[in-house]
Scaffold this active site. Sequence first.
Site, short mmCIF file in Angstrom:
data_model
loop_
_atom_site.label_atom_id
_atom_site.label_comp_id
_atom_site.label_asym_id
_atom_site.label_seq_id
_atom_site.Cartn_x
_atom_site.Cartn_y
_atom_site.Cartn_z
N LYS A 8 0.82 -1.17 0.19
CA LYS A 8 0.06 0.16 0.09
C LYS A 8 0.83 1.16 -0.09
O LYS A 8 1.84 1.35 0.98
CB LYS A 8 -0.95 0.06 1.30
O1 G3P Z 1 -7.76 1.64 5.54
C1 G3P Z 1 -7.94 2.73 4.91
C2 G3P Z 1 -9.56 3.29 5.48
O2 G3P Z 1 -10.39 2.56 5.32
C3 G3P Z 1 -9.40 4.09 6.72
O3 G3P Z 1 -10.80 4.36 7.15
O4 G3P Z 1 -12.45 4.71 8.89
O5 G3P Z 1 -9.97 5.51 9.38
O6 G3P Z 1 -11.55 6.90 7.51
P1 G3P Z 1 -11.32 5.43 8.38
#
Ligand code: G3P
Length: 217
Positions: free
Chosen positions: A83
């Site tokens: 990633k």
């Molecule tokens: O892994 C990346 C993403 O899904 C993060 O989500 O909830 O931290 O905005 P969030």
Amino acid sequence: MKFFVDTADTKDIAELAATGLLDGVTTNPSLIHKSGRDFMDVTKEICGLVDGPVSAEVVALDHPTMMKEAEILRKIADNVCIKVPLTIDGLKTCKALTSEGTMVNVTLCFSANQALLAAKAGATFVSPFVGRHDDNGFDGMALIEDIRLIYDNYDFGTEILVASVRHAIHVLQSAKIGADVMTAPPAVIRSLFNHVLTDKGIAGFLADWEKTGQKIG
Ligand code: G3P
């Protein structure tokens, strides 16, 4: 649409993998911190729990160091997906890695133009963050629609991986738009199984079945 779980909690991953409906896992530095585990150890364990891609994120900001980190990470298992952030150096790294056959997930995508760049860099997945987009007064799902349209216009093979999913409606909308993958926290995936009328229906059927006095087998 493929279902990835967005967590580094191996108990949750194992439970969801046991349903047979889990296609992969995404992690990020915040989720690794939340797990309290060693990055390499927990990533290796996760790679053994699912057959599909497991995203592990580099933390360097410059291309040469990203390549060095990716070299270490991709040795963990065949299903590791590197990633990288959506920056110039991230996309240079993406291009180099995908040219060598390594899976790459380009993360922190917040515009359709960024997604276009990720596709041109040969990304395996692009991760637009719909929840964080919504939080900041933008329309996360409109972003997914735009990316779908652009990718279909040019037949890009990059898969749209809807990330930062906060609730079941994000999942429904992703599927209606035709996103390739969505990654969601374990609680959101579990919520998809539930419906009050399913529970009510089971209770009714079981109550009537008991009245028949019969048994199966
Ligand atoms: O892994 C990346 C993403 O899904 C993060 O989500 O909830 O931290 O905005 P969030």
